[in-house]
Design an enzyme around this catalytic site. Structure first.
Site, PDB file in Angstrom:
ATOM      1  N   THR A 169       0.881  -1.166   0.000  1.00  0.00           N
ATOM      2  CA  THR A 169       0.000   0.000   0.000  1.00  0.00           C
ATOM      3  C   THR A 169       0.914   1.209   0.000  1.00  0.00           C
ATOM      4  O   THR A 169       2.031   1.120   0.479  1.00  0.00           O
ATOM      5  CB  THR A 169      -0.856   0.020   1.288  1.00  0.00           C
ATOM      6  OG1 THR A 169      -1.607  -1.178   1.361  1.00  0.00           O
ATOM      7  CG2 THR A 169      -1.800   1.210   1.307  1.00  0.00           C
ATOM      8  N   ARG A 202     -12.589  -8.528  -3.305  1.00  0.00           N
ATOM      9  CA  ARG A 202     -12.105  -8.265  -1.940  1.00  0.00           C
ATOM     10  C   ARG A 202     -11.592  -6.830  -1.811  1.00  0.00           C
ATOM     11  O   ARG A 202     -10.858  -6.342  -2.653  1.00  0.00           O
ATOM     12  CB  ARG A 202     -10.994  -9.245  -1.583  1.00  0.00           C
ATOM     13  CG  ARG A 202     -10.409  -9.047  -0.164  1.00  0.00           C
ATOM     14  CD  ARG A 202      -9.178  -8.148  -0.169  1.00  0.00           C
ATOM     15  NE  ARG A 202      -8.565  -8.061   1.164  1.00  0.00           N
ATOM     16  CZ  ARG A 202      -7.522  -7.289   1.444  1.00  0.00           C
ATOM     17  NH1 ARG A 202      -6.958  -6.565   0.491  1.00  0.00           N
ATOM     18  NH2 ARG A 202      -7.039  -7.248   2.660  1.00  0.00           N
ATOM     19  N   VAL A 203     -11.985  -6.186  -0.747  1.00  0.00           N
ATOM     20  CA  VAL A 203     -11.532  -4.836  -0.437  1.00  0.00           C
ATOM     21  C   VAL A 203     -10.922  -4.851   0.958  1.00  0.00           C
ATOM     22  O   VAL A 203     -11.479  -5.457   1.879  1.00  0.00           O
ATOM     23  CB  VAL A 203     -12.712  -3.843  -0.494  1.00  0.00           C
ATOM     24  CG1 VAL A 203     -12.316  -2.486   0.043  1.00  0.00           C
ATOM     25  CG2 VAL A 203     -13.233  -3.734  -1.925  1.00  0.00           C
ATOM     26  N   GLY A 204      -9.786  -4.219   1.116  1.00  0.00           N
ATOM     27  CA  GLY A 204      -9.146  -4.107   2.424  1.00  0.00           C
ATOM     28  C   GLY A 204      -9.450  -2.771   3.075  1.00  0.00           C
ATOM     29  O   GLY A 204     -10.486  -2.158   2.815  1.00  0.00           O
ATOM     30  N   ASP A 205      -8.526  -2.306   3.911  1.00  0.00           N
ATOM     31  CA  ASP A 205      -8.788  -1.091   4.674  1.00  0.00           C
ATOM     32  C   ASP A 205      -8.495   0.182   3.893  1.00  0.00           C
ATOM     33  O   ASP A 205      -8.983   1.264   4.269  1.00  0.00           O
ATOM     34  CB  ASP A 205      -7.959  -1.083   5.963  1.00  0.00           C
ATOM     35  CG  ASP A 205      -6.456  -1.095   5.682  1.00  0.00           C
ATOM     36  OD1 ASP A 205      -6.023  -1.924   4.854  1.00  0.00           O
ATOM     37  OD2 ASP A 205      -5.736  -0.276   6.261  1.00  0.00           O
ATOM     38  N   THR A 254      -1.070   0.775   6.485  1.00  0.00           N
ATOM     39  CA  THR A 254      -0.687  -0.290   5.552  1.00  0.00           C
ATOM     40  C   THR A 254      -0.556  -1.582   6.338  1.00  0.00           C
ATOM     41  O   THR A 254       0.017  -1.591   7.421  1.00  0.00           O
ATOM     42  CB  THR A 254       0.649   0.020   4.846  1.00  0.00           C
ATOM     43  OG1 THR A 254       1.110  -1.175   4.188  1.00  0.00           O
ATOM     44  CG2 THR A 254       1.710   0.489   5.830  1.00  0.00           C
ATOM     45  N   GLY A 255      -1.100  -2.670   5.794  1.00  0.00           N
ATOM     46  CA  GLY A 255      -0.977  -3.936   6.516  1.00  0.00           C
ATOM     47  C   GLY A 255      -2.100  -4.884   6.161  1.00  0.00           C
ATOM     48  O   GLY A 255      -2.674  -4.812   5.067  1.00  0.00           O
ATOM     49  N   GLY A 302      -5.356  -5.762   5.889  1.00  0.00           N
ATOM     50  CA  GLY A 302      -6.498  -4.872   5.864  1.00  0.00           C
ATOM     51  C   GLY A 302      -7.677  -5.306   6.699  1.00  0.00           C
ATOM     52  O   GLY A 302      -8.362  -4.475   7.310  1.00  0.00           O
TER      53      GLY A 302
END
Lengths: 318, 318
Positions: free
Chosen positions: B186, B214-217, B236-237, B239
Site C-alpha cells: 500500500t 475483496r476490499v481491504g482497509d 498499511t498492513g 487490511g
C-alpha cells in the site's frame, strides 16, 4: 435536546430499526402505520425467538434483519431504492464482539438477503469486505438465494426515483435535491446473547436515485455497524456523514476512552458530532454489555423496536 | 516493543509510506534498495514542493502518492497486485481535516491514479465512497487518465500471483497461504500545510491473489485513512484487521478521548490493538496538528520517508 422516545433505556437483548426515512406523520395512514408496526413486531419476534432458542446474538440480528429485508416496506432487500440507472444494488454489514469479527458487502444485485451474504463473508472467508460481482460470485458459490428484479421492485420506490429525478432535474448535484426520506432508508439490529456476545447488523438499498456505484455507511465497519465487548451499534441516516465521523466506532471509542456510558456516548455521536455537522442527519440503535438499549435519532422519526426484560416487544415510529 | 525506527518523532509537514510488504533484507540488492530510496525521495520532493509552493496538505499528499502510484515498485497504481482472476483492481481514499471531508474508491480498473479519483469523489460529488464501474464512469466523465493492462503490469507482481496460487493450491482458504508481503503493499501520505489543515491519502492494489471483489482497509475511511484537527493517518498492513479495529480513526479517538499524544496513540493502535490481534499485522504514518510525525510498524520493515523541519528528506526501509 432529544425527544421523549430517542433515548429510552431498558434492559433487553434486542433492538431493531427500520431507518430514519419515515413518512411524514400526515402521510402515514392508520393502515400503513399498522403494517409498519406489524413488520417491526415480526422482526422482533424472529430475533427474540432466536435468542430464546439458544441462538447467538449473530443469529438474532440476522433473523430480525432478514424479516425487514423481505418486507417491501423497508429500503433493504425487497423494496430497496433504485439508483440513478433504475437498478437496485444493496449493501450490508455485520459484526460480532467475539474477536471483533466482521463481514460486509457493497453494490450487490439480485442477492435476496445481503445480510446473510455479509455473514458468510465473515464466517466462510478470511475477508471482511467484498464488493460487486465478486461478492455476488461468492453468493452463487454458496448457493444463497437470488431473486429477479420483479421480486425487489415496489411501485413506491420506483415513484420515489422518478420524484427524486424530477426534483434534481437541471441541478448540478442530485443529493441536494433529496428529501431526508430518500437518503435514510436502512434496516438494522443489535443484540446480546446469554453468553454475553454482542452483535450488530445493518442492511440497505442506499439512497433513492443514488449515483451509480455510490456506497453509504451501511457496509462500512466502523461507520454504519460496529460491535465490541462494550457495545453493538447499527446506524441509519445520511451515510456520507456517518462515514466521515466513523459514527458506529465512535460510540465504542467514547465508552472505552472517555468512560461514557452507552446513553451518553450515543447522544454525543448523534447530536454533538452528526447533528452539528449535518442537522437531522440520522439515528442509531445500540446495546451495551449489560443489555441496556439506546434508540436515538435527530430526525422526526425512526422505525424502531426493542424487547424488554420480560421479553415483551415495543415498537415506535415518531 | 518497538524497534529503533518505528516511532521517530520529528517536526515536519509530510510523511509517506510505501507499504509494510518489504522484501526480506537478503532479497533487497543494493540496486533495488537504491531504486526504492530514489522513488521515496521523489515522492517526498513532489509533496514538499507542493507545500513550499503554497499548496494545501491535500495537494501534497496527492502529489506524493501519485509518484508512488506511477512507480512500478509499489503495489498501487502501476505495479499493483493481481487478484485471483489475474485482474488488477485498485482502492484509494483521501481525507482532510477541513470539515472532515473524505473521498474513496474501491474496485476500480484502468484508472491511472486512484488517489486522484478519490479526491474528485470528495470534491466534485456529494458522496464519500464510489465503487466499481460506477466509480470508473465518474473518472471517464471527469476525463481522468485511463491506461491499458500493459501499463499496470509488472513481471514481479505476475510472478507473485503465480507463487501465491502455488502456495494456496488445494487449501480451503487462500489468505492463510499468503506471505506478509503479499497482503501488505500500500502507499500513503500524511501532511499539514501552512494553514494548519491536515490531510491523509492511501492507495493500493490490494493483496496478491485476492478474492474477486475483496476490499481491504485502504478505501475505508476510519480504517485505512483518517484526518481530523488532531491527526492525519495512513495505514498499511493486513487490511481485514485494520477494518475490524477502525485503526486510523482509533488514533484520533485515543488522542481526543484518552488524551494521548500522537506517539502514544499510534503505538497503542499498532501494538496493543493490531499486533495483539494479529502479530506483525502492519504499520502507519501519522502527523499531528503541530507537524510532529510518527512512523510505526510491527513488521520487519516499512518503506517510508519524511521531511524534517529544515525541509531535508529522510527515507528508511527496515
Amino acid at each position: 435536546m432529544s425527544n421523549d422516545m430517542d433515548s429510552t433505556q431498558i434492559d433487553c437483548g434486542l433492538a431493531i430499526h427500520g431507518g430514519v426515512g419515515t413518512l411524514a406523520r400526515g402521510a402515514l395512514t392508520p393502515e400503513v402505520e399498522a403494517a409498519y408496526r406489524e413488520s417491526l413486531e415480526e422482526a422482533l419476534e424472529a430475533g427474540g425467538s432466536a435468542l430464546r432458542g439458544g441462538g447467538t446474538s449473530l443469529d438474532a440480528v440476522v433473523a430480525a434483519v432478514r424479516v425487514l429485508e423481505d418486507s417491501p416496506l423497508y429500503n433493504a432487500g425487497r423494496g430497496s431504492n433504485y439508483d440513478e440507472r433504475g437498478v437496485i444494488t444493496m449493501d450490508a454489514s455485520i459484526m460480532s464482539s467475539h474477536l471483533r469479527d466482521a463481514g460486509a458487502v457493497a453494490g450487490v444485485a439480485g442477492v435476496r438477503s445481503p445480510i446473510e451474504l455479509a455473514r458468510r463473508v465473515m464466517e466462510d472467508t478470511e475477508h471482511a469486505f467484498l464488493i460487486g460481482e465478486g461478492a455476488e460470485a461468492l453468493a452463487r458459490s454458496l448457493a444463497l438465494d437470488f431473486e429477479d428484479a420483479e421480486f425487489f421492485h415496489t411501485d413506491r420506490r420506483w415513484a420515489e426515483l422518478q420524484a427524486a429525478k424530477a426534483r434534481g432535474a437541471g441541478r448540478p448535484n442530485v443529493l441536494g435535491a433529496l428529501e431526508p426520506e430518500d437518503r435514510s432508508g436502512t434496516v438494522g439490529a443489535v443484540a446480546i446473547d446469554s453468553a454475553g456476545a454482542l452483535a450488530a447488523a445493518t442492511s440497505t438499498g442506499g439512497m433513492a436515485n443514488k449515483t451509480w456505484g455510490r456506497v453509504g455507511d451501511s457496509p462500512v465497519i466502523g461507520a454504519g455497524t460496529y460491535a465490541s465487548h462494550l457495545c453493538a451499534v447499527s446506524c441509519t441516516g445520511w451515510g456520507e456523514y456517518f462515514i466521515r465521523h466513523a459514527a458506529a466506532y465512535d460510540v465504542h471509542a467514547r465508552m472505552e476512552y472517555a468512560g461514557c456510558d452507552l446513553g451518553d456516548a450515543v447522544k454525543a455521536v448523534i447530536w454533538d458530532s452528526l447533528h452539528a455537522a449535518a442537522p437531522r442527519s440520522g439515528g442509531l440503535v445500540a446495546i451495551d454489555g449489560a443489555g441496556r438499549v439506546e434508540l436515538c435519532f435527530s430526525t422526526p422519526g425512526m422505525y424502531r423496536g426493542w424487547l424488554d426484560l420480560s421479553g415483551r416487544s415495543h415498537v415506535a415510529i415518531f
